[in-house]
Scaffold this active site. Structure first.
Site, PDB file in Angstrom:
ATOM      1  N   ARG A 120       0.830  -1.214   0.000  1.00 29.63           N
ATOM      2  CA  ARG A 120       0.000   0.000   0.000  1.00 29.63           C
ATOM      3  C   ARG A 120       0.862   1.261   0.000  1.00 29.63           C
ATOM      4  O   ARG A 120       0.548   2.246  -0.656  1.00 29.63           O
ATOM      5  CB  ARG A 120      -0.924   0.019   1.233  1.00 29.63           C
ATOM      6  CG  ARG A 120      -1.879  -1.144   1.330  1.00 29.63           C
ATOM      7  CD  ARG A 120      -3.090  -1.017   0.441  1.00 29.63           C
ATOM      8  NE  ARG A 120      -3.978   0.072   0.815  1.00 29.63           N
ATOM      9  CZ  ARG A 120      -5.157   0.300   0.250  1.00 29.63           C
ATOM     10  NH1 ARG A 120      -5.605  -0.497  -0.709  1.00 29.63           N
ATOM     11  NH2 ARG A 120      -5.906   1.307   0.622  1.00 29.63           N
ATOM     12  N   HIS A 163      -5.902   8.382  11.725  1.00 32.57           N
ATOM     13  CA  HIS A 163      -5.583   6.950  11.650  1.00 32.57           C
ATOM     14  C   HIS A 163      -4.121   6.697  11.262  1.00 32.57           C
ATOM     15  O   HIS A 163      -3.784   5.589  10.847  1.00 32.57           O
ATOM     16  CB  HIS A 163      -6.516   6.247  10.654  1.00 32.57           C
ATOM     17  CG  HIS A 163      -7.925   6.110  11.161  1.00 32.57           C
ATOM     18  ND1 HIS A 163      -8.982   5.764  10.350  1.00 32.57           N
ATOM     19  CD2 HIS A 163      -8.450   6.269  12.399  1.00 32.57           C
ATOM     20  CE1 HIS A 163     -10.107   5.720  11.077  1.00 32.57           C
ATOM     21  NE2 HIS A 163      -9.803   6.039  12.315  1.00 32.57           N
ATOM     22  N   CYS A 220      15.805   1.317  13.083  1.00 32.90           N
ATOM     23  CA  CYS A 220      15.237   2.643  13.335  1.00 32.90           C
ATOM     24  C   CYS A 220      16.348   3.672  13.165  1.00 32.90           C
ATOM     25  O   CYS A 220      17.426   3.507  13.745  1.00 32.90           O
ATOM     26  CB  CYS A 220      14.662   2.686  14.745  1.00 32.90           C
ATOM     27  SG  CYS A 220      14.287   4.357  15.314  1.00 32.90           S
ATOM     28  N   CYS A 257       8.675   3.463  15.639  1.00 34.80           N
ATOM     29  CA  CYS A 257       9.615   2.567  16.320  1.00 34.80           C
ATOM     30  C   CYS A 257       9.032   2.169  17.664  1.00 34.80           C
ATOM     31  O   CYS A 257       8.859   3.022  18.546  1.00 34.80           O
ATOM     32  CB  CYS A 257      10.973   3.234  16.495  1.00 34.80           C
ATOM     33  SG  CYS A 257      12.107   2.155  17.390  1.00 34.80           S
ATOM     34  N   ASN A 263     -21.008  12.480  -0.581  1.00 35.79           N
ATOM     35  CA  ASN A 263     -20.624  11.069  -0.691  1.00 35.79           C
ATOM     36  C   ASN A 263     -21.261  10.475  -1.950  1.00 35.79           C
ATOM     37  O   ASN A 263     -22.266  10.966  -2.449  1.00 35.79           O
ATOM     38  CB  ASN A 263     -21.105  10.290   0.540  1.00 35.79           C
ATOM     39  CG  ASN A 263     -20.206   9.122   0.884  1.00 35.79           C
ATOM     40  OD1 ASN A 263     -18.973   9.243   0.833  1.00 35.79           O
ATOM     41  ND2 ASN A 263     -20.787   7.996   1.222  1.00 35.79           N
ATOM     42  N   LEU A 264     -20.657   9.403  -2.424  1.00 33.10           N
ATOM     43  CA  LEU A 264     -21.191   8.746  -3.612  1.00 33.10           C
ATOM     44  C   LEU A 264     -22.588   8.191  -3.364  1.00 33.10           C
ATOM     45  O   LEU A 264     -23.450   8.204  -4.230  1.00 33.10           O
ATOM     46  CB  LEU A 264     -20.239   7.616  -4.026  1.00 33.10           C
ATOM     47  CG  LEU A 264     -20.371   7.057  -5.423  1.00 33.10           C
ATOM     48  CD1 LEU A 264     -20.203   8.140  -6.473  1.00 33.10           C
ATOM     49  CD2 LEU A 264     -19.334   5.959  -5.645  1.00 33.10           C
ATOM     50  N   GLU A 265     -22.774   7.690  -2.156  1.00 31.66           N
ATOM     51  CA  GLU A 265     -24.084   7.144  -1.774  1.00 31.66           C
ATOM     52  C   GLU A 265     -24.320   7.494  -0.313  1.00 31.66           C
ATOM     53  O   GLU A 265     -23.400   7.935   0.368  1.00 31.66           O
ATOM     54  CB  GLU A 265     -24.084   5.624  -1.960  1.00 31.66           C
ATOM     55  CG  GLU A 265     -22.994   4.971  -1.126  1.00 31.66           C
ATOM     56  CD  GLU A 265     -22.628   3.562  -1.566  1.00 31.66           C
ATOM     57  OE1 GLU A 265     -23.128   3.110  -2.599  1.00 31.66           O
ATOM     58  OE2 GLU A 265     -21.850   2.945  -0.837  1.00 31.66           O
TER      59      GLU A 265
HETATM   60  P1  OAD Z   1     -15.041   3.067   3.321  1.00 32.19           P
HETATM   61  O1  OAD Z   1     -14.459   2.202   2.271  1.00 32.19           O
HETATM   62  O2  OAD Z   1     -15.713   2.423   4.471  1.00 32.19           O
HETATM   63  O3  OAD Z   1     -16.112   4.052   2.675  1.00 32.19           O
HETATM   64  C1  OAD Z   1     -15.795   4.805   1.532  1.00 32.19           C
HETATM   65  C2  OAD Z   1     -17.000   5.675   1.212  1.00 32.19           C
HETATM   66  O4  OAD Z   1     -16.648   6.494   0.116  1.00 32.19           O
HETATM   67  C3  OAD Z   1     -18.266   4.908   0.830  1.00 32.19           C
HETATM   68  O5  OAD Z   1     -19.378   5.438   1.528  1.00 32.19           O
HETATM   69  C4  OAD Z   1     -18.391   5.158  -0.671  1.00 32.19           C
HETATM   70  O6  OAD Z   1     -19.750   5.257  -1.085  1.00 32.19           O
HETATM   71  C5  OAD Z   1     -17.717   6.507  -0.810  1.00 32.19           C
HETATM   72  N1  OAD Z   1     -17.113   6.741  -2.144  1.00 32.19           N
HETATM   73  C6  OAD Z   1     -16.550   5.841  -2.967  1.00 32.19           C
HETATM   74  N2  OAD Z   1     -16.110   6.439  -4.092  1.00 32.19           N
HETATM   75  C7  OAD Z   1     -16.402   7.760  -3.954  1.00 32.19           C
HETATM   76  C8  OAD Z   1     -16.211   8.902  -4.774  1.00 32.19           C
HETATM   77  N3  OAD Z   1     -15.604   8.816  -5.971  1.00 32.19           N
HETATM   78  N4  OAD Z   1     -16.671  10.090  -4.328  1.00 32.19           N
HETATM   79  C9  OAD Z   1     -17.281  10.190  -3.122  1.00 32.19           C
HETATM   80  N5  OAD Z   1     -17.480   9.153  -2.304  1.00 32.19           N
HETATM   81  C10 OAD Z   1     -17.048   7.945  -2.708  1.00 32.19           C
HETATM   82  O7  OAD Z   1     -13.872   4.040   3.824  1.00 32.19           O
HETATM   83  P2  OAD Z   1     -13.789   4.914   5.149  1.00 32.19           P
HETATM   84  O8  OAD Z   1     -15.132   5.393   5.551  1.00 32.19           O
HETATM   85  O9  OAD Z   1     -12.719   5.910   4.945  1.00 32.19           O
HETATM   86  O10 OAD Z   1      -9.486   2.588   9.280  1.00 32.19           O
HETATM   87  O11 OAD Z   1     -13.284   3.856   6.199  1.00 32.19           O
HETATM   88  C11 OAD Z   1     -13.066   4.254   7.516  1.00 32.19           C
HETATM   89  C12 OAD Z   1     -11.940   3.481   8.139  1.00 32.19           C
HETATM   90  O12 OAD Z   1     -12.194   2.089   8.007  1.00 32.19           O
HETATM   91  C13 OAD Z   1     -10.609   3.642   7.459  1.00 32.19           C
HETATM   92  O13 OAD Z   1      -9.910   4.809   7.849  1.00 32.19           O
HETATM   93  C14 OAD Z   1      -9.864   2.428   7.900  1.00 32.19           C
HETATM   94  C15 OAD Z   1     -10.961   1.387   7.767  1.00 32.19           C
HETATM   95  O14 OAD Z   1     -10.919   0.385   8.651  1.00 32.19           O
HETATM   96  C16 OAD Z   1      -8.246   2.233   9.656  1.00 32.19           C
HETATM   97  O15 OAD Z   1      -7.411   1.824   8.885  1.00 32.19           O
HETATM   98  C17 OAD Z   1      -8.010   2.408  11.110  1.00 32.19           C
END
Ligand code: OAD
Length: 232
Positions: free
Chosen positions: A59, A109, A136, A117, A201-203
């Site tokens: 990543r 996050h 480190c 480290c 948001n997309l949805e």
């Molecule tokens: P998600 O993958 O859960 O959600 C992504 C959101 O973005 C969804 O609601 C999609 O509909 C929306 N989306 C996708 N494409 C889009 C676009 N082009 N324009 C606008 N919206 C779009 O990701 P997060 O909510 O960021 O945590 O996830 C939250 C946390 O869950 C992350 O930070 C991570 C994960 O576990 C850690 O790593 C601690």
């Protein structure tokens, strides 16, 4: 809009989706290829550190080949031009807000481009792999892990975030599913203190009903339009 001075913006994986970084919960997203408990917990790291380090190395390498999109650039413009308080709280561990030009960014996050480290607590900037257990740069111990908040760990700088939310007149959530707390609860903190709340948001997200307004569509369209509206 005239009364708005203090803004908190929460961003999630959706804002980086159009830069080619997979979201977590979308089709083809991260957790479909790797179960979350196999990569994103301290227990998984203890059990199989190579799997976890390889995964994050992949990543970390990938985000460095991606570019900020129109939504990151629009938020950077807002950051430059907004005279009131503004805080971009991102759940994302990529650096696209910064490369887009935003400065008032808080990574709750953690960040792919930092290592942590566990021997001396240093957080050196890190762009290469960790799989070979490099020393480190501060203490020399081969004890670096990704500086990413895993499930079961406390997100960073929560007091700063809650202070900003308490002062906010406007809370905007962009590209996040509302599935992961505490970030998913910020809208309610803001609402309880009478801030206006907007979702881009997309949805509809899981917490959609908490927002005064939801605008649905791709971030690269919605965010620049909203920023234009706010600054005009
Ligand atoms: P998600 O993958 O859960 O959600 C992504 C959101 O973005 C969804 O609601 C999609 O509909 C929306 N989306 C996708 N494409 C889009 C676009 N082009 N324009 C606008 N919206 C779009 O990701 P997060 O909510 O960021 O945590 O996830 C939250 C946390 O869950 C992350 O930070 C991570 C994960 O576990 C850690 O790593 C601690």
């Amino acid at each position: 809009m005239a009364a708005i001075r203090n803004i908190v913006i929460l961003t999630g994986a959706g804002i980086s989706a159009e830069s080619g970084i997979d979201t977590f919960r979308g089709a083809g997203g991260l957790w479909e290829n790797h179960r979350v408990e196999d990569v994103a917990t301290p227990e998984a790291f203890k059990r199989d550190p190579d799997l976890v380090l390889r995964f994050y190395d992949m990543r970390r390498a990938a985000i460095q080949t991606r570019e900020p999109n129109a939504a990151h650039h629009a938020l950077a413009r807002l950051d430059r031009e907004w005279r009131g308080n503004l805080l971009i709280v991102t759940q994302n561990v990529d650096d696209l807000h910064e490369r887009g030009g935003a400065e008032r960014v808080l990574h709750m996050h953690g960040e792919h481009l930092n290592a942590w480290c566990t021997a001396c607590d240093a957080r050196p900037r890190w762009t290469g792999p960790l799989i070979d257990r490099p020393p480190c740069p501060v203490c020399g111990a081969p004890a670096l892990r990704p500086d990413i908040v895993w499930f079961g760990e406390m997100p960073y700088r929560m007091e700063e975030i809650y202070d900003a939310l308490r002062a906010a007149d406007l809370f905007v959530s962009i590209g996040t599913s509302g599935a992961v707390y505490p970030a998913a609860g910020f809208v309610r903190n803001a609402r309880d203190l009478d801030a206006a709340t907007l979702e881009l948001n997309l949805e509809r997200s899981q917490g959609s009903s908490w927002f005064d307004e939801s605008r649905l569509g791709p971030a690269t369209e919605l965010v620049p339009a909203w920023v234009d509206e706010l600054l005009s």
